[in-house]
Design an enzyme around this catalytic site. Structure first.
Site, PDB file in Angstrom:
ATOM      1  N   ASN A 134       0.839  -1.204   0.000  1.00  0.00           N
ATOM      2  CA  ASN A 134       0.000   0.000   0.000  1.00  0.00           C
ATOM      3  C   ASN A 134       0.870   1.248   0.000  1.00  0.00           C
ATOM      4  O   ASN A 134       2.088   1.165  -0.061  1.00  0.00           O
ATOM      5  CB  ASN A 134      -0.967  -0.032   1.187  1.00  0.00           C
TER       6      ASN A 134
ATOM      7  N   PHE B 144      -3.884   4.779  14.943  1.00  0.00           N
ATOM      8  CA  PHE B 144      -4.242   5.803  13.953  1.00  0.00           C
ATOM      9  C   PHE B 144      -5.556   5.432  13.289  1.00  0.00           C
ATOM     10  O   PHE B 144      -5.906   4.254  13.206  1.00  0.00           O
ATOM     11  CB  PHE B 144      -3.150   5.910  12.887  1.00  0.00           C
TER      12      PHE B 144
ATOM     13  N   LYS C  90     -10.374  -1.340  19.613  1.00  0.00           N
ATOM     14  CA  LYS C  90      -8.993  -1.848  19.730  1.00  0.00           C
ATOM     15  C   LYS C  90      -8.436  -1.653  21.142  1.00  0.00           C
ATOM     16  O   LYS C  90      -7.266  -1.891  21.368  1.00  0.00           O
ATOM     17  CB  LYS C  90      -8.109  -1.169  18.671  1.00  0.00           C
TER      18      LYS C  90
ATOM     19  N   ASP D  44      -4.721  -5.161   5.042  1.00  0.00           N
ATOM     20  CA  ASP D  44      -5.821  -5.906   5.660  1.00  0.00           C
ATOM     21  C   ASP D  44      -6.032  -7.286   5.038  1.00  0.00           C
ATOM     22  O   ASP D  44      -6.766  -8.095   5.566  1.00  0.00           O
ATOM     23  CB  ASP D  44      -7.122  -5.092   5.559  1.00  0.00           C
TER      24      ASP D  44
ATOM     25  N   LYS E 222       7.553 -18.322  -9.679  1.00  0.00           N
ATOM     26  CA  LYS E 222       7.023 -17.128 -10.342  1.00  0.00           C
ATOM     27  C   LYS E 222       5.881 -17.519 -11.278  1.00  0.00           C
ATOM     28  O   LYS E 222       6.042 -18.442 -12.094  1.00  0.00           O
ATOM     29  CB  LYS E 222       8.150 -16.450 -11.136  1.00  0.00           C
TER      30      LYS E 222
HETATM   31  O1  C5P Z   1      -8.919  -0.378  11.321  1.00  0.00           O
HETATM   32  P1  C5P Z   1      -7.931   0.500  10.680  1.00  0.00           P
HETATM   33  O2  C5P Z   1      -7.020  -0.205   9.722  1.00  0.00           O
HETATM   34  O3  C5P Z   1      -8.457   1.766  10.089  1.00  0.00           O
HETATM   35  O4  C5P Z   1      -7.056   0.996  11.928  1.00  0.00           O
HETATM   36  C1  C5P Z   1      -5.904   1.738  11.795  1.00  0.00           C
HETATM   37  C2  C5P Z   1      -5.008   1.482  12.980  1.00  0.00           C
HETATM   38  O5  C5P Z   1      -4.946   0.089  13.260  1.00  0.00           O
HETATM   39  C3  C5P Z   1      -3.572   1.900  12.712  1.00  0.00           C
HETATM   40  O6  C5P Z   1      -3.004   2.323  13.925  1.00  0.00           O
HETATM   41  C4  C5P Z   1      -2.953   0.600  12.202  1.00  0.00           C
HETATM   42  O7  C5P Z   1      -1.555   0.568  12.437  1.00  0.00           O
HETATM   43  C5  C5P Z   1      -3.682  -0.455  12.989  1.00  0.00           C
HETATM   44  N1  C5P Z   1      -3.885  -1.720  12.268  1.00  0.00           N
HETATM   45  C6  C5P Z   1      -3.337  -2.875  12.768  1.00  0.00           C
HETATM   46  N2  C5P Z   1      -3.521  -4.059  12.120  1.00  0.00           N
HETATM   47  C7  C5P Z   1      -4.261  -4.124  10.995  1.00  0.00           C
HETATM   48  C8  C5P Z   1      -4.842  -2.948  10.473  1.00  0.00           C
HETATM   49  C9  C5P Z   1      -4.638  -1.767  11.139  1.00  0.00           C
HETATM   50  O8  C5P Z   1      -2.647  -2.812  13.805  1.00  0.00           O
HETATM   51  N3  C5P Z   1      -4.418  -5.278  10.374  1.00  0.00           N
END
Ligand code: C5P
Length: 400
Positions: A209, A326, A344, A278, A288
């Site tokens: 990303n 964040f 969280k 995600d 490959k």
């Molecule tokens: O749920 P979302 O991705 O918007 O949340 C963002 C926050 O969660 C950020 O602090 C990011 O580092 C953390 N995060 C995480 N693991 C994931 C996705 C996001 O720790 N798989």
């Protein structure tokens, strides 16, 4: 006891901005003595008279000038310094530092200096990106020298890109932090994740990303500057490790999660600034994947979810542990951020609307709202990610 800072100016157009920096330092109430040293090139961009007037001291330019004291000039000056700053630092001067060359007053002072050194590069984007310049900067960083990241924007040559001198205010902040270190986090252990995660499709391709690591690296640096022991679990980034920070490099979300879980129990503060993917590829190919058609081939990848790292850590939060996350949103900023704070089990959430100009990925600035577990909401204006990091660490220090 006044602090003495040496300001070494080298021959770049941004030299004129250092007049402002010196003036700013002289106005600081904490009594900062400023010794300006200029290279021959610098003196062509801004006059020593200007710098003399602003610093209230004779400006040093000539290695052969007769010294007032019995001591050799460059040694005598170096001994007085609590901090030496090179701003702007040209590619040429950075190369001199990297190679240990002392062929003028400023470069010999750098060699004789034992105080911390801060280098602020400013140059054309192509020069800054030049592989040898980058190698030299890396060498400086690995030697323990503080090198500021240049800003991005319109350059004197008309081009636009990275290489601009950072805002004078950020240089001033960096100097005063180094001169008067804050110690609120002394004895605290801080775990930060930053950068972007990558999920393999096959041995050569991956999904990632737009995260660059700028925000998380700035937070790690800021925490370390306040005396914390910092562990930075870093996904992919091109950034150099911040000085004094232990970096654990990882690739995918699962590996990042495992590293964070490993260090969580020993840490007081956990900050999740990584752009964690995600989804991961359900079954990465061992070899490959071959292209067969003439561009008309299709490839279907099955994606499965990755662990939510902060949520996993939040469920195991120990008493007294502070967790910060964040929320990068495109709509309903506060509502979504508050939801994430609770879901969280966080103590602070830093929300930003990434659709706003000056906020979000791959730029030097951000516009954030900091929300704590008590519902206190602080909306900050557009500022550099370094300043956002300062605000976040201030908030954590207040909660401790
Ligand atoms: O749920 P979302 O991705 O918007 O949340 C963002 C926050 O969660 C950020 O602090 C990011 O580092 C953390 N995060 C995480 N693991 C994931 C996705 C996001 O720790 N798989």
């Amino acid at each position: 006891m006044p602090k003495t800072v040496g300001i070494g100016i080298t021959g770049g157009i941004a030299a004129y901005k250092i007049a402002d920096l010196v003036s700013r330092l002289k106005k600081d109430e904490r009594d900062i003595d400023v010794i300006v040293v200029m290279t021959e090139g610098a003196a062509r961009f801004i006059t020593p008279l200007t710098m003399k007037t602003l610093s209230g001291r004779e400006v040093l330019t000539d290695i052969w000038a007769p010294s007032q004291e019995w001591k050799v000039q460059h040694i005598g000056i170096a001994e007085q310094l609590d901090l030496l700053v090179i701003a702007p630092a040209t590619a040429n001067f950075i190369a001199k530092i990297a190679c240990g060359i002392g062929d003028d007053l400023l470069s010999t002072i750098v060699l004789a200096n034992t105080a911390p050194l801060l280098v602020v590069p400013a140059m054309n984007t192509n020069m800054y990106r030049n592989a040898i310049v980058q190698e030299n900067i890396k060498k400086l960083v690995n030697t323990g020298i503080n090198v500021m990241e240049p800003a991005t924007g319109v350059l004197a040559c008309g081009a636009s890109g990275e290489g601009r001198l950072p805002e004078v205010e950020s240089i001033y902040e960096q100097i005063t932090t180094m001169l008067f270190p804050r110690t609120e986090l002394l004895g605290k252990r801080v775990l930060v994740n930053a950068g972007t995660t990558c999920e393999d499709i096959d041995p050569v391709r991956f999904i990632s990303n737009r995260g660059t690591g700028k925000m998380g690296y700035a937070i790690a640096e800021e925490a370390a500057s306040r005396g914390a022991d910092v562990i930075l679990v870093s996904g992919r980034t091109h950034l150099a490790p911040p000085p004094g920070v232990k970096v654990i490099s990882v690739w995918g979300a699962e590996e990042m999660c495992n590293a964070m879980l490993k260090y969580q129990p020993a840490c007081d503060i956990i900050i999740g600034a990584a752009a964690v993917g995600d989804f991961t590829v359900a079954r990465a190919a061992q070899q490959k994947i071959k292209k067969t058609g003439n561009g008309d081939q299709t490839l279907v990848l099955e994606l499965v979810g990755t662990p939510d790292i902060l949520k996993t850590l939040g469920a195991r939060k120990q008493p007294g542990q502070i967790m910060v996350g964040f929320a990068a949103e495109t709509e309903n900023l506060l509502e979504n951020a508050l939801h994430k704070l609770a879901a969280k089990n966080l103590d602070v959430i830093v929300a930003n609307d990434i659709t706003m100009e000056g906020a979000g990925f791959a730029i030097d600035t951000n516009i954030v709202t900091i929300i704590d577990r008590n519902g206190e909401i602080t909306a900050l204006p557009k500022m550099t990610k370094r300043d956002v990091a300062t605000a976040i660490i201030d908030k954590i220090a207040a909660l401790l």
